[in-house]
Design an enzyme around this catalytic site. Structure first.
Site, PDB file in Angstrom:
ATOM      1  N   HIS A  52       0.829  -1.196   0.000  1.00 38.02           N
ATOM      2  CA  HIS A  52       0.000   0.000   0.000  1.00 38.02           C
ATOM      3  C   HIS A  52       0.869   1.252   0.000  1.00 38.02           C
ATOM      4  O   HIS A  52       2.079   1.201   0.203  1.00 38.02           O
ATOM      5  CB  HIS A  52      -0.941  -0.022   1.203  1.00 38.02           C
ATOM      6  CG  HIS A  52      -2.012  -1.052   1.095  1.00 38.02           C
ATOM      7  ND1 HIS A  52      -3.038  -1.166   1.999  1.00 38.02           N
ATOM      8  CD2 HIS A  52      -2.240  -2.021   0.165  1.00 38.02           C
ATOM      9  CE1 HIS A  52      -3.844  -2.159   1.660  1.00 38.02           C
ATOM     10  NE2 HIS A  52      -3.378  -2.691   0.546  1.00 38.02           N
ATOM     11  N   GLU A  54       1.218   3.721   2.087  1.00 42.68           N
ATOM     12  CA  GLU A  54       1.934   4.021   3.319  1.00 42.68           C
ATOM     13  C   GLU A  54       3.226   3.210   3.420  1.00 42.68           C
ATOM     14  O   GLU A  54       4.261   3.718   3.865  1.00 42.68           O
ATOM     15  CB  GLU A  54       1.061   3.727   4.538  1.00 42.68           C
ATOM     16  CG  GLU A  54      -0.255   4.492   4.570  1.00 42.68           C
ATOM     17  CD  GLU A  54      -1.397   3.724   3.952  1.00 42.68           C
ATOM     18  OE1 GLU A  54      -2.496   3.754   4.508  1.00 42.68           O
ATOM     19  OE2 GLU A  54      -1.197   3.091   2.884  1.00 42.68           O
ATOM     20  N   ARG A 186     -11.110   5.193 -21.337  1.00 40.67           N
ATOM     21  CA  ARG A 186     -11.076   3.730 -21.463  1.00 40.67           C
ATOM     22  C   ARG A 186      -9.857   3.142 -20.762  1.00 40.67           C
ATOM     23  O   ARG A 186      -9.900   2.014 -20.265  1.00 40.67           O
ATOM     24  CB  ARG A 186     -11.067   3.334 -22.941  1.00 40.67           C
ATOM     25  CG  ARG A 186     -12.360   3.634 -23.683  1.00 40.67           C
ATOM     26  CD  ARG A 186     -12.261   3.151 -25.120  1.00 40.67           C
ATOM     27  NE  ARG A 186     -13.467   3.449 -25.886  1.00 40.67           N
ATOM     28  CZ  ARG A 186     -13.672   3.085 -27.155  1.00 40.67           C
ATOM     29  NH1 ARG A 186     -12.725   2.403 -27.790  1.00 40.67           N
ATOM     30  NH2 ARG A 186     -14.779   3.404 -27.771  1.00 40.67           N
ATOM     31  N   THR A 198     -25.162  -1.319 -31.312  1.00 40.66           N
ATOM     32  CA  THR A 198     -23.912  -0.615 -31.624  1.00 40.66           C
ATOM     33  C   THR A 198     -22.903  -1.561 -32.250  1.00 40.66           C
ATOM     34  O   THR A 198     -22.184  -1.204 -33.193  1.00 40.66           O
ATOM     35  CB  THR A 198     -23.325   0.017 -30.346  1.00 40.66           C
ATOM     36  OG1 THR A 198     -24.209   1.040 -29.879  1.00 40.66           O
ATOM     37  CG2 THR A 198     -21.960   0.612 -30.601  1.00 40.66           C
ATOM     38  N   ARG A 209      -6.887   2.937 -27.632  1.00 38.88           N
ATOM     39  CA  ARG A 209      -5.901   3.234 -28.678  1.00 38.88           C
ATOM     40  C   ARG A 209      -5.085   4.461 -28.267  1.00 38.88           C
ATOM     41  O   ARG A 209      -5.324   5.583 -28.704  1.00 38.88           O
ATOM     42  CB  ARG A 209      -6.605   3.434 -30.020  1.00 38.88           C
ATOM     43  CG  ARG A 209      -7.273   2.167 -30.522  1.00 38.88           C
ATOM     44  CD  ARG A 209      -7.822   2.272 -31.912  1.00 38.88           C
ATOM     45  NE  ARG A 209      -9.014   3.101 -32.000  1.00 38.88           N
ATOM     46  CZ  ARG A 209     -10.239   2.696 -31.705  1.00 38.88           C
ATOM     47  NH1 ARG A 209     -10.441   1.458 -31.256  1.00 38.88           N
ATOM     48  NH2 ARG A 209     -11.269   3.511 -31.838  1.00 38.88           N
ATOM     49  N   GLU A 297     -20.966   3.450 -23.348  1.00 43.03           N
ATOM     50  CA  GLU A 297     -20.838   4.152 -24.627  1.00 43.03           C
ATOM     51  C   GLU A 297     -21.887   3.653 -25.599  1.00 43.03           C
ATOM     52  O   GLU A 297     -21.613   3.415 -26.779  1.00 43.03           O
ATOM     53  CB  GLU A 297     -19.426   3.964 -25.206  1.00 43.03           C
ATOM     54  CG  GLU A 297     -18.330   4.686 -24.452  1.00 43.03           C
ATOM     55  CD  GLU A 297     -17.046   4.805 -25.266  1.00 43.03           C
ATOM     56  OE1 GLU A 297     -17.133   4.948 -26.497  1.00 43.03           O
ATOM     57  OE2 GLU A 297     -15.970   4.761 -24.661  1.00 43.03           O
ATOM     58  N   SER A 305     -32.086   3.517 -21.045  1.00 44.23           N
ATOM     59  CA  SER A 305     -32.353   2.461 -20.062  1.00 44.23           C
ATOM     60  C   SER A 305     -31.603   2.709 -18.760  1.00 44.23           C
ATOM     61  O   SER A 305     -32.150   2.547 -17.671  1.00 44.23           O
ATOM     62  CB  SER A 305     -31.963   1.096 -20.642  1.00 44.23           C
ATOM     63  OG  SER A 305     -32.781   0.771 -21.754  1.00 44.23           O
TER      64      SER A 305
END
Length: 366
Positions: A52, A54, A186, A198, A209, A297, A305
Site C-alpha cells: 500500500h 503508506e 477507457r 452498436t 488506442r 458508450e 435504459s
C-alpha cells in the site's frame, strides 16, 4: 501548520491519481512523509496485492520516518487482506502525526485504523481536502458501499442533438482531441458497455488506442438478449486478447452461446422479461467480478435504459458545433422520455471544458 497540511495532502492526492484504473478492487491511495519541513518519503498503491501507499512511503523514508508526519489520502487499513495492516507499520516506524483526507467506507476499516493510531499515542487529523479525496476515489466509494460499479455515461452529439446522420453515419461527430480523451477514459475504467445494436452497426473494437506506457484495455460488456453478436465481428475475433462478457437472456440459444465461448467470450445468461435485460442484475454480476467502474458508450436506447433506471452516476457529454438535421437522425437518449420539463434528469454539479472546437460537459447525477 494547516496550510502545510493542505499542501502535502494535495501532493499525496496527485500521487494517488497515478494509479487510476489499476488498483481494482482496491482504492487509489497516495502517501507523503514529511519531517522538519522536508519530504522524506512518498509512494502510492500501484495495484491490488502490491504494498500500500503508506508502506512504499515508509520504505523510502527508512529511519527518517521516526517523528515524521504522514499524509495519506485514505484512512490506513487495520485488517489483514492480501497485505498486512498498514497501521501496524506506521506505529512501528515511530510516526508522530498522521493526517488523513477521508475515512475508509470499507466496513472492515471504517474508523478502526484511525482509532488504532490514536490508541498508540499518534496525533491524528481527519478531513483535509476531504471532498477532493472522495472524488479521487469515487469508483471505490460506490463499489464498496453498494457492491456495484460506478457508472459513467459518455456521449457525443451535434449542436442539434444528433449522434449520427439520418443514414446512420457517425464518423466523426467530435474532433481528434475529444476522441483521444475518450480513449484516456477507457484506459482508466475497468469496463466499457454497449448494446448489440452498436456492435452490429459499427463493428467496434472497444479497446484503448493510446501510445502510452502501461496502456490497458477495459473489459468489454455487451448487452445482447438474443445472442446476435456476429461470429465474424471484431469483438469476437479479438476476444482472446481482450476480456469480453456478453449478457443475454436465459432463453437464448445454448448452441449459439457455445460458439461464442469457443472464441473466448464469456456468456452470462440472466432472467429477462420482454426486450430488455435487467441492468441492476448486470451491475451486480459485474460487481461480483470486482469491476469497480463502468463506462457506458451505448446508443440512445441503452443510454435511456440506464438513465430511466437511475443507475448513472456521472456523464461526459460532448457537443460538436455541427448541425445535421433530419427527423430520423438518432439522438443520444431514446426511450419514452419525460412528460414534463420538471421531470428532466438534472446534473447536481458540472464543469465545462473545451477540446479544440468541441465542448465537454462533465457532471454528476443525484
Amino acid at each position: 501548520m494547516f496550510d502545510d497540511d493542505n499542501k502535502y495532502m494535495k501532493r499525496a492526492l496527485n500521487l494517488a491519481r497515478r494509479a487510476q484504473g489499476r488498483t481494482s478492487p482496491n482504492p487509489i491511495v497516495g502517501a507523503v512523509l514529511v519531517k522538519d519541513g522536508e519530504v522524506v518519503g512518498e509512494g502510492y498503491h500501484l495495484r491490488a496485492g502490491r504494498p500500500h501507499a503508506e508502506i512504499n512511503a515508509l520504505n523510502q523514508a527508512g529511519e527518517q520516518a521516526r517523528d515524521a508526519t504522514l499524509y495519506v489520502t485514505l484512512e490506513p487499513c487495520s485488517h489483514y487482506g492480501k497485505t498486512p495492516p498498514c497501521v501496524d507499520a506506521v506505529i512501528a516506524a515511530g510516526v508522530k502525526r498522521v493526517v488523513v483526507a477521508i475515512l475508509d467506507p470499507n466496513p472492515r476499516v471504517a474508523g478502526q485504523g484511525v482509532n488504532r493510531l490514536r490508541k498508540a499515542g499518534i496525533e491524528v487529523r481527519v478531513g483535509v481536502l476531504e471532498e477532493e479525496a472522495r472524488r479521487n476515489n469515487e469508483f471505490f466509494f460506490k463499489y464498496i458501499t453498494w457492491g456495484i460499479p460506478f457508472v459513467t455515461l459518455k456521449s457525443a452529439m451535434t449542436l442539434d442533438g444528433k449522434i449520427a446522420t439520418y443514414t446512420g453515419d457517425s464518423r466523426w461527430v467530435t474532433g481528434e482531441d475529444s476522441r483521444r480523451f475518450v480513449h484516456q477514459l477507457r484506459n482508466v475504467y475497468d469496463a466499457i458497455l454497449v448494446g448489440i445494436g452498436t456492435v452490429i452497426k459499427d463493428d467496434p473494437l472497444l479497446n484503448t488506442r493510446l501510445e502510452v506506457e502501461g496502456r490497458r484495455d477495459p473489459v468489454r460488456v455487451i448487452l445482447d438478449e438474443k445472442l446476435q453478436l456476429p461470429l465474424d465481428s471484431q469483438i469476437a475475433a479479438s476476444a482472446a486478447q481482450q476480456s469480453t462478457l456478453v449478457f443475454t437472456s436465459n432463453q437464448a440459444s445454448e448452441e449459439r452461446a457455445a460458439l461464442l465461448e469457443d472464441r473466448g467470450i464469456k456468456v452470462i445468461a440472466i432472467d429477462s422479461d420482454g426486450d430488455k435485460l435487467p441492468l441492476d442484475v448486470v451491475l451486480k454480476a459485474l460487481g461480483k467480478r470486482e469491476i469497480m467502474s463502468l463506462l457506458v458508450e451505448g446508443g440512445g436506447q441503452v443510454n435511456a435504459s440506464f438513465l430511466e433506471a437511475g443507475l448513472v452516476d456521472k456523464v461526459y457529454w460532448f457537443i460538436a458545433p455541427k448541425l445535421c438535421g433530419g427527423n430520423r437522425a438518432p439522438s443520444p437518449v431514446g426511450g419514452r422520455g419525460v412528460a414534463r420539463m420538471a421531470e428532466a434528469v438534472r446534473l447536481t454539479s458540472y464543469n465545462i471544458d473545451r477540446f479544440q472546437e468541441d465542448i465537454l460537459i462533465t457532471g454528476y447525477l443525484s
